[in-house]
Design an enzyme around this catalytic site. Sequence first.
Site, PDB file in Angstrom:
ATOM      1  N   LYS A 162      27.135 -92.827 -28.612  1.00  0.00           N
ATOM      2  CA  LYS A 162      27.256 -91.831 -27.540  1.00  0.00           C
ATOM      3  C   LYS A 162      28.131 -92.411 -26.447  1.00  0.00           C
ATOM      4  O   LYS A 162      28.247 -93.635 -26.321  1.00  0.00           O
ATOM      5  CB  LYS A 162      25.847 -91.502 -27.020  1.00  0.00           C
ATOM      6  CG  LYS A 162      25.744 -90.445 -25.929  1.00  0.00           C
ATOM      7  CD  LYS A 162      24.270 -90.223 -25.578  1.00  0.00           C
ATOM      8  CE  LYS A 162      24.083 -89.269 -24.408  1.00  0.00           C
ATOM      9  NZ  LYS A 162      22.654 -89.047 -24.085  1.00  0.00           N
ATOM     10  N   SER A 178      16.982 -85.431 -23.705  1.00  0.00           N
ATOM     11  CA  SER A 178      18.409 -85.476 -24.029  1.00  0.00           C
ATOM     12  C   SER A 178      18.728 -85.631 -25.509  1.00  0.00           C
ATOM     13  O   SER A 178      19.863 -85.394 -25.917  1.00  0.00           O
ATOM     14  CB  SER A 178      19.095 -86.601 -23.250  1.00  0.00           C
ATOM     15  OG  SER A 178      19.319 -86.219 -21.910  1.00  0.00           O
ATOM     16  N   SER A 180      21.541 -84.174 -23.032  1.00  0.00           N
ATOM     17  CA  SER A 180      22.882 -84.669 -22.813  1.00  0.00           C
ATOM     18  C   SER A 180      23.592 -85.138 -24.076  1.00  0.00           C
ATOM     19  O   SER A 180      24.817 -85.263 -24.108  1.00  0.00           O
ATOM     20  CB  SER A 180      22.838 -85.815 -21.797  1.00  0.00           C
ATOM     21  OG  SER A 180      22.138 -86.938 -22.304  1.00  0.00           O
TER      22      SER A 180
END
Length: 535
Positions: A114, A218, A194
């Site tokens: 990520k 997230s 996220s």
Amino acid sequence: MSLSRREVLTQLGLLFAVPYSMPNSVERLRGLVPSANDPLLGTITQYQAGRLRGDYTALEVTMQALVRCRGLGAKLRAIDLLADTALAEARASDALLRNGALRGPLDGVPLFAKSIYDLQGLATTASSASWAGLFPARATRDAIEVERLRAAGAVVLGKTAADDFAYRGNGTASATGQVLNPHDPSGLHTPGGSSAGSAVAVACGMAFCALGTDDGGSNRIPAQFSGVVGVKPTFGLVPRSGVLPTWPVLDTHGPLARSVADAALMLDALAGHDADDGLSLRSRWRRGVLGTLRADALRGVRLGFVEVHAPRTQMTAECLQVLDGAVADCVQAGAIVEAFAPPVDRTNYREQFLASAKARGDVTPNANAPAATANALRRYFERQGLNATEAMQRGLTPFRAFYDVLPADWAAFEPLTRVPYEQDAASVSFLRSRDTAVAALAAHMRERRVDAMIYPTMPFKAPLATSPWPDVRTPLGYGNWLGLPEVSVPAGYGADGLPAGNLSFVGLPGSDATVFAYAHAYEQASKRFVVPVVR
């Protein structure tokens, strides 16, 4: 000395917990064929079996993955940066396979990190245009999780897009733009965040799994909105060294994948203590504990359905139908499902943490303690060998635009960075309250003979990316505050083709293997995942 093809297949059977002693085990492994002959849309086990048959090489599949990333990934704005080392890693894995020396089930498997992870040779953008401009230098060291994936032989394709600094839940990145939901041809609905790019990348077959982070949903939010498996392990099971910090007492890292089994293989490689993260669990992690998943694992299991986590009066008929169908699938798989009212739930956990601290005479617990995040930021820069004081001064303004509990004034901020987050009083008080809450939950589960809890990951479908979310409380924060392991699995789709719900399997801290087993059995009984068709 190289091994025969049959010997390699037998070794791979061991890696994947295939019962290799059975007479037809090699033939069974050969027979694992990905659907539609697209290895990137199958499971990791199917992919490896295809490599052993000689159907394709890791290099060929990695090249296919990169083409997909540059085309579909760019269209959906799911990709942050691609690594220039992926093809070399794939070639190295193919060489090992020829010699019968695969390092494990992830060897040669294309995966993603990520955007807030350090990946050697790439800048760490945090999906923030301003941060990327301030810190354009390439990282000189991998985050610990990336190190462990490389050690397991994985092919790290690069990094996925996320909300700026992993702060919100919409997948809105100033560096790459709004990540798009692959199930929504209109391009208007959020994929969740996220960890938006990670969820979208695995849903669309750009990679088998991807790393994500979860402070308040997230991983689980994009898992539900994008229709994949999202994992929030036991707090501390996966260390966070080398990742831009969020809230140290909440932040929990784990995989997103298309299947529970693939997520388990990835988490197995990630777990284990790291001295740089003093909140990571010190108990020794036994590799392979997540690798033996059975389709009949729910037989006779008592699942407690937490009704207060399913606000039926606020849910649409479509979401309720999907939820009820998921519970029925659990029953069909052999589980005993009954209503369960835990003593601490989504409606009262915050108040219980505060009451527990008061009863101890402790300071007020704070999950968002500024000193903890400030110290984590200093340690992040120090790990990269940078001048932490200079780097923090340079990056404080854009970072604080999201983590706004931090002082804006440098003179007030700098002393906070010196207190190790493991010793911050408000954080320590929070962790003590967590222990009290978990003990109460554990006692009630034992009393009711409940093996695990289930409830909807979120009680609503993906809203428009530009609209406020429904004013409906979710159980997302509950899991983070208590540090519970949770596996969120697709439960079904609406008439518009958008995912309409995931079912969460939740256990007590340390019960990750059990939770994975139950989630896998449900997944095998329900088979709800659908590959999105992007036009």
